[in-house]
Design a protein around this motif. Sequence first.
Motif, PDB file in Angstrom:
ATOM      1  N   THR A 133       0.744  -1.283  -0.038  1.00  0.00           N
ATOM      2  CA  THR A 133      -0.077   0.018   0.049  1.00  0.00           C
ATOM      3  C   THR A 133       0.961   1.233  -0.040  1.00  0.00           C
ATOM      4  OG1 THR A 133      -1.749  -1.194   1.301  1.00  0.00           O
ATOM      5  CG2 THR A 133      -1.795   1.232   1.254  1.00  0.00           C
ATOM      6  N   ASP A 134       0.476   2.198  -0.708  1.00  0.00           N
ATOM      7  CA  ASP A 134       1.298   3.432  -0.820  1.00  0.00           C
ATOM      8  C   ASP A 134       0.458   4.776  -0.482  1.00  0.00           C
ATOM      9  OD1 ASP A 134       4.321   3.183  -2.069  1.00  0.00           O
ATOM     10  OD2 ASP A 134       2.682   1.281  -2.808  1.00  0.00           O
ATOM     11  N   ALA A 135      -0.674   4.803  -0.219  1.00  0.00           N
ATOM     12  CA  ALA A 135      -1.636   5.703   0.501  1.00  0.00           C
ATOM     13  C   ALA A 135      -2.554   5.100   1.617  1.00  0.00           C
ATOM     14  CB  ALA A 135      -2.170   6.424  -0.644  1.00  0.00           C
ATOM     15  N   LEU A 136      -2.743   6.182   2.455  1.00  0.00           N
ATOM     16  CA  LEU A 136      -3.344   5.788   3.520  1.00  0.00           C
ATOM     17  C   LEU A 136      -4.465   7.028   3.867  1.00  0.00           C
ATOM     18  CD1 LEU A 136      -0.754   4.603   6.164  1.00  0.00           C
ATOM     19  CD2 LEU A 136      -2.365   3.043   4.759  1.00  0.00           C
ATOM     20  N   TYR A 137      -5.420   6.747   4.209  1.00  0.00           N
ATOM     21  CA  TYR A 137      -6.653   7.866   4.519  1.00  0.00           C
ATOM     22  C   TYR A 137      -7.468   7.396   5.752  1.00  0.00           C
ATOM     23  CZ  TYR A 137     -10.434   6.034   1.986  1.00  0.00           C
ATOM     24  OH  TYR A 137     -11.761   4.934   1.376  1.00  0.00           O
TER      25      TYR A 137
ATOM     26  N   VAL B 207       7.827  11.710  -3.804  1.00  0.00           N
ATOM     27  CA  VAL B 207       7.012  12.803  -3.511  1.00  0.00           C
ATOM     28  C   VAL B 207       6.128  12.237  -2.308  1.00  0.00           C
ATOM     29  CG1 VAL B 207       5.001  14.581  -4.127  1.00  0.00           C
ATOM     30  CG2 VAL B 207       7.184  13.811  -5.661  1.00  0.00           C
ATOM     31  N   PRO B 208       6.258  12.814  -1.340  1.00  0.00           N
ATOM     32  CA  PRO B 208       5.111  12.916  -0.154  1.00  0.00           C
ATOM     33  C   PRO B 208       3.990  13.814  -0.285  1.00  0.00           C
ATOM     34  CG  PRO B 208       6.857  13.822   0.797  1.00  0.00           C
ATOM     35  CD  PRO B 208       7.130  13.821  -0.631  1.00  0.00           C
ATOM     36  N   VAL B 209       2.931  13.216  -0.279  1.00  0.00           N
ATOM     37  CA  VAL B 209       1.834  14.150  -0.381  1.00  0.00           C
ATOM     38  C   VAL B 209       0.734  13.785   1.011  1.00  0.00           C
ATOM     39  CG1 VAL B 209      -0.509  14.363  -1.588  1.00  0.00           C
ATOM     40  CG2 VAL B 209       1.476  13.601  -2.810  1.00  0.00           C
ATOM     41  N   ILE B 210       0.612  15.159   1.533  1.00  0.00           N
ATOM     42  CA  ILE B 210      -0.081  15.017   2.882  1.00  0.00           C
ATOM     43  C   ILE B 210      -1.472  15.831   2.583  1.00  0.00           C
ATOM     44  CG2 ILE B 210       0.029  15.797   5.325  1.00  0.00           C
ATOM     45  CD1 ILE B 210       3.124  15.752   4.933  1.00  0.00           C
ATOM     46  N   PHE B 211      -2.578  15.580   2.977  1.00  0.00           N
ATOM     47  CA  PHE B 211      -3.857  16.063   2.647  1.00  0.00           C
ATOM     48  C   PHE B 211      -4.838  16.045   3.943  1.00  0.00           C
ATOM     49  CE2 PHE B 211      -4.453  11.886   0.803  1.00  0.00           C
ATOM     50  CZ  PHE B 211      -5.688  11.574   1.335  1.00  0.00           C
TER      51      PHE B 211
ATOM     52  N   VAL C 223      -2.203  10.507   3.582  1.00  0.00           N
ATOM     53  CA  VAL C 223      -0.769  10.490   3.098  1.00  0.00           C
ATOM     54  C   VAL C 223      -0.710   9.599   2.100  1.00  0.00           C
ATOM     55  CG1 VAL C 223       0.384  11.276   5.378  1.00  0.00           C
ATOM     56  CG2 VAL C 223       0.109   8.699   4.908  1.00  0.00           C
ATOM     57  N   ILE C 224       0.087  10.086   0.831  1.00  0.00           N
ATOM     58  CA  ILE C 224       0.465   9.346  -0.303  1.00  0.00           C
ATOM     59  C   ILE C 224       1.826   9.457  -0.341  1.00  0.00           C
ATOM     60  CG2 ILE C 224      -0.011   9.246  -2.758  1.00  0.00           C
ATOM     61  CD1 ILE C 224      -2.299  10.998  -2.375  1.00  0.00           C
TER      62      ILE C 224
ATOM     63  N   LYS D 119       1.751   5.614 -12.342  1.00  0.00           N
ATOM     64  CA  LYS D 119       0.479   4.891 -11.959  1.00  0.00           C
ATOM     65  C   LYS D 119      -0.630   5.494 -11.674  1.00  0.00           C
ATOM     66  CE  LYS D 119       3.068   0.663 -10.806  1.00  0.00           C
ATOM     67  NZ  LYS D 119       3.604  -0.245  -9.761  1.00  0.00           N
ATOM     68  N   GLU D 120      -0.570   6.898 -11.493  1.00  0.00           N
ATOM     69  CA  GLU D 120      -1.389   7.872 -10.976  1.00  0.00           C
ATOM     70  C   GLU D 120      -2.108   7.631  -9.827  1.00  0.00           C
ATOM     71  OE1 GLU D 120      -3.117   9.989 -15.017  1.00  0.00           O
ATOM     72  OE2 GLU D 120      -3.777   7.892 -15.009  1.00  0.00           O
ATOM     73  N   ILE D 121      -1.304   7.240  -8.852  1.00  0.00           N
ATOM     74  CA  ILE D 121      -1.934   6.895  -7.166  1.00  0.00           C
ATOM     75  C   ILE D 121      -2.509   8.097  -6.821  1.00  0.00           C
ATOM     76  CG2 ILE D 121       0.412   7.400  -6.294  1.00  0.00           C
ATOM     77  CD1 ILE D 121      -0.597   5.211  -4.131  1.00  0.00           C
ATOM     78  N   THR D 122      -1.822   9.252  -7.073  1.00  0.00           N
ATOM     79  CA  THR D 122      -2.650  10.362  -6.447  1.00  0.00           C
ATOM     80  C   THR D 122      -3.970  10.924  -7.071  1.00  0.00           C
ATOM     81  OG1 THR D 122      -0.603  11.557  -5.787  1.00  0.00           O
ATOM     82  CG2 THR D 122      -2.216  13.218  -5.846  1.00  0.00           C
ATOM     83  N   LYS D 123      -4.015  10.664  -8.557  1.00  0.00           N
ATOM     84  CA  LYS D 123      -5.399  11.156  -9.187  1.00  0.00           C
ATOM     85  C   LYS D 123      -6.213   9.922  -8.601  1.00  0.00           C
ATOM     86  CE  LYS D 123      -6.769  11.971 -13.841  1.00  0.00           C
ATOM     87  NZ  LYS D 123      -7.263  10.683 -14.689  1.00  0.00           N
ATOM     88  N   LYS D 124      -5.808   8.607  -8.767  1.00  0.00           N
ATOM     89  CA  LYS D 124      -6.836   7.782  -8.347  1.00  0.00           C
ATOM     90  C   LYS D 124      -7.365   7.693  -7.081  1.00  0.00           C
ATOM     91  CE  LYS D 124      -4.723   4.280 -11.898  1.00  0.00           C
ATOM     92  NZ  LYS D 124      -3.897   3.205 -11.880  1.00  0.00           N
TER      93      LYS D 124
END
Length: 254
Positions: free
Chosen positions: A91-95, A111-115, A125-126, A135-140
């Motif tokens: 897994t590469d993103a958690l919410y 790139v770390p993404v925090i939202f 986090v991503i 693979k467009e994990i952020t967009k998905k």
Amino acid sequence: MKTKLYINNENLIAGMTMKEETELEMNNMALHACENPDNIIINRKKLAASLQCELASFVCANQTHSDNFYKVTLQDTGRGSEQLETAIQDTDALYTYEPNIVLCSFTADCVPVIFRNEKTGLIGVIHSGWQGTVKEITKKLFNHLIQVEQCDPKDFHVQIGAALSQEKFEVDEDVYLKFKGLGYADEFMYFNDATYKYHIDNQLTVQKQLELADIPADQIEIDQTCTFKDPNGFSYREDRQCGRHLSFIVRKSD
């Protein structure tokens, strides 16, 4: 302990740990890339203390450069905090919507993404290395949050953390073609005639993915610190044996 705080108010704390020579393993936070796991636990406990919580409230994933994301519930509290075996797998993103859970993501150039979502209290986090970006994990993930979790994209605020700069992210044609195949990354790439390498801005590509998911551009912040050039950065490109930053967000209970 050297920590960059992106948000610090009565409801939320979010930030990113940085390299620090006076700490064990230079403040490395990763159990999967360390000399001694005990050192990492000590570092994480220091971070937890600075956040006024226990290490048992951390939730970590076994990151695999996938486009997989995971909704964290109370039952997941503590997973991966002290042992790799208990981390959320592949897994590469958690919410989560839950308060008092520290969501964690590990990077060293990626790139770390925090939202956060202002209306629903959802946080996340991503981890988006170049493979995750392609693979467009952020967009998905954001499409999922909007369609399945019924979030309004206008309620999201996003912090893109420190990562490898375009100047230092040089690649061969195979990686360039993967980014070109996205159809919207051309403006974030250039060719260096002297080295025959392509240079890609992974942060701006991720920002574009957020905008394609209808996140307002003025609600996206980018930390332009380069993890390769900055002495406080862990860079896998510079040193394959390097430690990892930990990007985190936690919402405090009301």
